[in-house]
Structures are given as C-alpha cells and as structure tokens.
Design an enzyme around this catalytic site. Structure first.
Site, PDB file in Angstrom:
ATOM      1  CD  GLN A 183       3.311   7.672  -1.574  1.00 41.47           C
ATOM      2  OE1 GLN A 183       2.530   7.190  -1.052  1.00 41.47           O
ATOM      3  NE2 GLN A 183       3.948   8.474  -0.670  1.00 41.47           N
ATOM      4  NE  ARG A 240      -1.767   1.686   4.027  1.00 39.12           N
ATOM      5  CZ  ARG A 240      -0.609   2.927   4.116  1.00 39.12           C
ATOM      6  NH1 ARG A 240      -1.111   4.012   3.235  1.00 39.12           N
ATOM      7  NH2 ARG A 240       0.166   2.886   4.570  1.00 39.12           N
ATOM      8  CB  VAL A 241       1.519   4.063  -1.939  1.00 40.30           C
ATOM      9  CG1 VAL A 241       2.928   2.967  -1.887  1.00 40.30           C
ATOM     10  CG2 VAL A 241       1.679   3.657  -3.085  1.00 40.30           C
ATOM     11  CB  SER A 242      -0.561   7.374   1.507  1.00 40.58           C
ATOM     12  OG  SER A 242       0.003   7.179   2.260  1.00 40.58           O
ATOM     13  CB  SER A 243      -0.107   9.862  -2.212  1.00 41.99           C
ATOM     14  OG  SER A 243       1.072  10.061  -2.727  1.00 41.99           O
TER      15      SER A 243
END
Length: 181
Positions: free
Chosen positions: A13, A7-10
């Site tokens: 990324q 998982r990445v936040s944005s």
C-alpha cells in the site's frame, strides 16, 4: 503547528494519498509508516510523532483508523496528545478534540473501528475453519522433529536438555512427547 501522521498496513500500500491530504490541510511536519494498526507496538513513526508534538499543536490524521484499531489504543494515544496540551483532528471525519462534539464523535468512531477489527478477525477464523474442513489449510509447517524428540527422550535425555539441544521451547518438547500418547 500541524503535525501529520499517515499509516498503511502493508508494504503493497502507499501512504501518498494520506500524505497529500495532510499536506493540503497545512501540515508542517509529517510522520508516516507501513505497520499494522491493530497495535501500537513497532510503530516507530507514531512514537516519534507523539514525542514531537508540543502544547498548542494539532496532531492531524486523515481518519482515526489510521491511528488505532482499538478503543484502548486510541484512548492511550489521545491521552498522550492531551497530556502535552495538544489536540487531535481528522481531515476526513468531524473529529476535533478541541471541541466537545468532536471528542464525542471520536469516541463513537473508536467503538466502530474496534468492532470492524473484531468482525474481520471473525471472518478470517471462519475462512480458516472452512479451509481446514476442505483440507486446504494445514497450519504452519512443523518446526520440531517429533521423531528426534521422542528418540532423545527414549535415550534418557531430560525434556529441559532436549529443548536446549534442539533450540526449542520446553513446551514444544512436551507437546511432541504428548503426541505419542
């Protein structure tokens, strides 16, 4: 079976580094997404991965902050994994819930992840306060035309009807009317 979750936040990324690490660790099935980790809401890939995991499987992440940012969320996720008879393991941290030491380390890191989130939020609030003091931050643009709300009320329209006609919450109507005082 090793089930990986990245998982990445944005959207700016990339999950590629995490995917590569999970594949190198032997993951046979991978789930990934671009969503904030501060909540488990709207994290479809996480929900799908938790649904997919079976007894004897290992749920693999690169680091626990990819999984959750609060102790409560992490505990809920670990409970789901454990209830299915599976284990959680991190590639870059000594976390392995199949061992007591790995479980203890997981719990310690969870506390630090939550602390980090709280500190980040505190810094953000300080930045907003400074920007407001400097006149650079005004908040979001108003979505309610206060003059129209006041005129409608002066014309005898009830607040509940103003809200319905303008498509806004009743609280917004009362807030706009309160600004007149």
């Amino acid at each position: 079976m090793l089930i990986g979750y990245a998982r990445v936040s944005s959207s700016g990324q990339s999950v590629e580094i995490q995917r590569d690490a999970l594949l190198a660790a032997g993951c046979e099935k991978l789930f990934d997404e671009k969503e904030s980790g501060t909540s488990t809401e709207n994290r479809k890939a996480l929900a799908d991965a938790l649904e997919f995991v079976r007894a004897g499987d290992t749920f693999l992440v690169t680091r626990i902050d990819r999984l959750a940012r609060s102790v409560a969320d992490l505990e809920a996720i670990v409970s789901k994994i454990k209830a299915k008879g599976a284990y959680l393991k991190a590639v870059e941290q000594p976390i392995d819930t199949s061992t007591p030491a790995g479980t203890a380390f997981l719990q310690m890191l969870a506390v630090f992840a939550q602390f980090e989130t709280a500190i980040r939020k505190e810094r953000q609030m300080e930045g907003i306060a400074r920007a407001k003091a400097d006149g650079r931050y005004k908040g979001r643009k108003a979505t309610v035309d206060v003059a129209i709300v006041r005129q409608m009320r002066t014309d005898g329209v009830r607040p509940v009807d103003i809200a319905a006609k303008l498509g806004i919450a009743r609280a917004s109507v009362y807030r706009a009317l309160g600004e007149a005082e």
